[in-house]
Write a protein that holds these residues in place. Structure first.
Motif, PDB file in Angstrom:
ATOM      1  N   ASN A   1       0.850  -1.184   0.000  1.00  0.00           N
ATOM      2  CA  ASN A   1       0.000   0.000   0.000  1.00  0.00           C
ATOM      3  C   ASN A   1       0.884   1.231   0.000  1.00  0.00           C
ATOM      4  N   VAL A   2       0.256   2.378  -0.201  1.00  0.00           N
ATOM      5  CA  VAL A   2       0.970   3.646  -0.271  1.00  0.00           C
ATOM      6  C   VAL A   2       0.957   4.314   1.101  1.00  0.00           C
ATOM      7  N   THR A   3       1.949   5.116   1.378  1.00  0.00           N
ATOM      8  CA  THR A   3       2.044   5.790   2.672  1.00  0.00           C
ATOM      9  C   THR A   3       0.781   6.607   2.945  1.00  0.00           C
ATOM     10  N   GLY A   4       0.371   6.577   4.206  1.00  0.00           N
ATOM     11  CA  GLY A   4      -0.822   7.312   4.614  1.00  0.00           C
ATOM     12  C   GLY A   4      -2.090   6.489   4.600  1.00  0.00           C
ATOM     13  N   GLN A   5      -2.054   5.301   3.994  1.00  0.00           N
ATOM     14  CA  GLN A   5      -3.230   4.438   3.949  1.00  0.00           C
ATOM     15  C   GLN A   5      -3.223   3.463   5.135  1.00  0.00           C
TER      16      GLN A   5
ATOM     17  N   GLN B   1      -2.565   2.043  11.011  1.00  0.00           N
ATOM     18  CA  GLN B   1      -3.177   3.243  10.449  1.00  0.00           C
ATOM     19  C   GLN B   1      -2.101   4.171   9.890  1.00  0.00           C
ATOM     20  N   ALA B   2      -2.412   4.743   8.745  1.00  0.00           N
ATOM     21  CA  ALA B   2      -1.510   5.712   8.095  1.00  0.00           C
ATOM     22  C   ALA B   2      -0.088   5.153   8.011  1.00  0.00           C
ATOM     23  N   VAL B   3       0.063   4.075   7.241  1.00  0.00           N
ATOM     24  CA  VAL B   3       1.356   3.397   7.174  1.00  0.00           C
ATOM     25  C   VAL B   3       2.451   4.339   6.686  1.00  0.00           C
ATOM     26  N   ARG B   4       3.653   4.068   7.162  1.00  0.00           N
ATOM     27  CA  ARG B   4       4.825   4.849   6.767  1.00  0.00           C
ATOM     28  C   ARG B   4       5.933   3.863   6.385  1.00  0.00           C
ATOM     29  N   PRO B   5       6.970   4.331   5.726  1.00  0.00           N
ATOM     30  CA  PRO B   5       8.023   3.409   5.270  1.00  0.00           C
ATOM     31  C   PRO B   5       8.601   2.541   6.372  1.00  0.00           C
ATOM     32  N   SER B   6       8.680   3.045   7.596  1.00  0.00           N
ATOM     33  CA  SER B   6       9.255   2.259   8.695  1.00  0.00           C
ATOM     34  C   SER B   6       8.373   1.080   9.089  1.00  0.00           C
ATOM     35  N   ASP B   7       7.095   1.054   8.635  1.00  0.00           N
ATOM     36  CA  ASP B   7       6.199  -0.069   8.948  1.00  0.00           C
ATOM     37  C   ASP B   7       6.456  -1.264   8.036  1.00  0.00           C
ATOM     38  N   GLU B   8       7.202  -1.057   6.970  1.00  0.00           N
ATOM     39  CA  GLU B   8       7.456  -2.154   6.045  1.00  0.00           C
ATOM     40  C   GLU B   8       8.224  -3.276   6.748  1.00  0.00           C
TER      41      GLU B   8
ATOM     42  N   THR C   1       5.914   4.990  -1.504  1.00  0.00           N
ATOM     43  CA  THR C   1       5.628   6.418  -1.474  1.00  0.00           C
ATOM     44  C   THR C   1       4.819   6.773  -2.719  1.00  0.00           C
ATOM     45  N   PRO C   2       4.149   7.922  -2.735  1.00  0.00           N
ATOM     46  CA  PRO C   2       3.397   8.304  -3.948  1.00  0.00           C
ATOM     47  C   PRO C   2       4.262   8.321  -5.204  1.00  0.00           C
ATOM     48  N   ASP C   3       5.534   8.771  -5.077  1.00  0.00           N
ATOM     49  CA  ASP C   3       6.415   8.802  -6.250  1.00  0.00           C
ATOM     50  C   ASP C   3       6.702   7.381  -6.738  1.00  0.00           C
ATOM     51  N   GLN C   4       6.931   6.448  -5.795  1.00  0.00           N
ATOM     52  CA  GLN C   4       7.180   5.070  -6.192  1.00  0.00           C
ATOM     53  C   GLN C   4       5.943   4.456  -6.845  1.00  0.00           C
ATOM     54  N   LEU C   5       4.767   4.790  -6.319  1.00  0.00           N
ATOM     55  CA  LEU C   5       3.532   4.264  -6.887  1.00  0.00           C
ATOM     56  C   LEU C   5       3.353   4.737  -8.316  1.00  0.00           C
ATOM     57  N   ASN C   6       3.617   6.027  -8.577  1.00  0.00           N
ATOM     58  CA  ASN C   6       3.462   6.567  -9.926  1.00  0.00           C
ATOM     59  C   ASN C   6       4.455   5.946 -10.895  1.00  0.00           C
ATOM     60  N   SER C   7       5.620   5.632 -10.386  1.00  0.00           N
ATOM     61  CA  SER C   7       6.647   5.067 -11.266  1.00  0.00           C
ATOM     62  C   SER C   7       6.337   3.627 -11.662  1.00  0.00           C
ATOM     63  N   THR C   8       5.466   2.934 -10.886  1.00  0.00           N
ATOM     64  CA  THR C   8       5.111   1.554 -11.234  1.00  0.00           C
ATOM     65  C   THR C   8       4.124   1.490 -12.388  1.00  0.00           C
ATOM     66  N   GLY C   9       3.389   2.597 -12.634  1.00  0.00           N
ATOM     67  CA  GLY C   9       2.415   2.600 -13.718  1.00  0.00           C
ATOM     68  C   GLY C   9       1.050   2.106 -13.305  1.00  0.00           C
ATOM     69  N   PHE C  10       0.860   1.767 -12.024  1.00  0.00           N
ATOM     70  CA  PHE C  10      -0.464   1.334 -11.559  1.00  0.00           C
ATOM     71  C   PHE C  10      -1.307   2.555 -11.243  1.00  0.00           C
ATOM     72  N   SER C  11      -2.557   2.522 -11.696  1.00  0.00           N
ATOM     73  CA  SER C  11      -3.445   3.659 -11.470  1.00  0.00           C
ATOM     74  C   SER C  11      -4.274   3.509 -10.211  1.00  0.00           C
ATOM     75  N   GLN C  12      -4.336   2.293  -9.656  1.00  0.00           N
ATOM     76  CA  GLN C  12      -5.131   2.101  -8.449  1.00  0.00           C
ATOM     77  C   GLN C  12      -4.542   0.972  -7.626  1.00  0.00           C
TER      78      GLN C  12
END
Length: 300
Positions: free
Chosen positions: A180-184, A238-245, A269-280
């Motif tokens: 999942n993405v950070t903050g979710q 709640q509101a996951v962050r990179p350290s929760d990985e 992170t949002p930047d990593q998510l965008n770079s994967t090409g997944f829209s959802q």
């Protein structure tokens, strides 16, 4: 014009009813709750004709594979297979259309009128208490054990003692890998069977620190079920962050032993998510409250 014999006059209408039953089966129109049993009922009436003939037990066919035991036919002459739990039956003891229930079973009306369900006479086990078989397996009630015993007569299956067999924990539904993405928010679930009932603990990355610890954005919940002698635990972040990985472990234990299952959490992170090409994102698990509402509460 000569009149047909009495037996023929009775048989012709019944034959028409058999044809009607076949027409109303799921292959020919409106679905029937149990076409096979309806047809067998009419065929039984046809075979009986106008009444019972002279009983000759030596001419009776020997029924085989009767998992619910045997009962006498309507004429009290030949043995036939009794009906299993959940099969249609005759509420009137004097009737003999669907057939009679087997040992430890009784015919009851089943259905929920408030939901628009039609009440049907079904065989139900008189006891709903679990018990332990001599094979070390827990059976929901005596009828299930008897079915298993008749299915494998060479096993000599008997009742070891009332109540479930004692067993170490078994994870019947383990946590799944999540990204999942950070903050979710994310949720891991773990469903365990054991008797005595097991406790569930959560760990991370091989550490012995029990979660949630003093971390306010991590919480755990537990409830009994969804089946008897099971307990389900959830770990919510709640509101996951990179350290929760990391790798999260569901650890279940009772007096007889322990077992565990693990799953990986990947945080982008949002930047990593965008770079994967997944829209959802992929769908997440149900929240504990929603999952609890969707499960049956058949447990101790």
């Amino acid at each position: 014009m000569p009149q047909p014999p009495a037996a023929l006059a009775l048989t012709l209408p019944l034959l028409l009813l058999v044809v009607l039953v076949q027409i109303l089966s799921p292959a020919g129109g409106r679905p029937s709750p149990s076409p096979d049993y309806l047809q067998r009922g009419w065929l039984r009436l046809l075979a009986e004709g106008e009444g019972c003939a002279l009983c000759r037990p030596e001419e009776c066919a020997e029924p085989r594979g009767c998992l619910a035991g045997r009962v006498l036919d309507a004429c009290g002459c030949c043995w036939e297979c009794a009906n299993l739990e959940g099969q249609l039956c005759d509420l009137d003891p004097g009737a003999h259309f669907y057939g009679r229930c087997g040992e430890q079973l009784e015919c009851r009306l089943d259905g929920d009128l408030s939901r628009g369900e039609m009440l049907e006479p079904l065989c139900a086990c008189r006891s709903q208490r679990p018990l332990c078989g001599s094979d070390g397996r827990t059976y929901a009630q005596i009828c299930r054990l008897q079915e298993a015993a008749r299915a494998q007569p060479d096993a000599n299956l008997t009742v070891a003692h009332p109540g479930p067999c004692e067993s170490e924990p078994q994870i019947v539904s383990q946590p799944h890998n999540i990204w999942n993405v950070t903050g979710q928010d994310v949720i891991f679930g773990c469903e365990v069977f054991a008797y005595p009932m097991a406790s569930i603990e959560w760990r991370k990355d091989g550490l012995d620190v029990q979660l949630p610890g003093d971390d306010p954005h991590v919480s755990v919940q537990f409830r009994g079920g969804p089946q008897r002698f099971e307990v389900t635990g959830w770990l919510q972040i709640q509101a996951v962050r990179p350290s929760d990985e990391g790798v999260y472990r569901c650890l279940a234990r009772n007096a007889l032993g322990q077992t565990e299952a693990q799953a990986m959490l990947t945080v982008l992170t949002p930047d990593q998510l965008n770079s994967t090409g997944f829209s959802q994102l992929p769908p997440l698990s149900l929240l504990p409250e929603e999952a609890a509402e969707s499960e049956e509460s058949d447990y101790y």
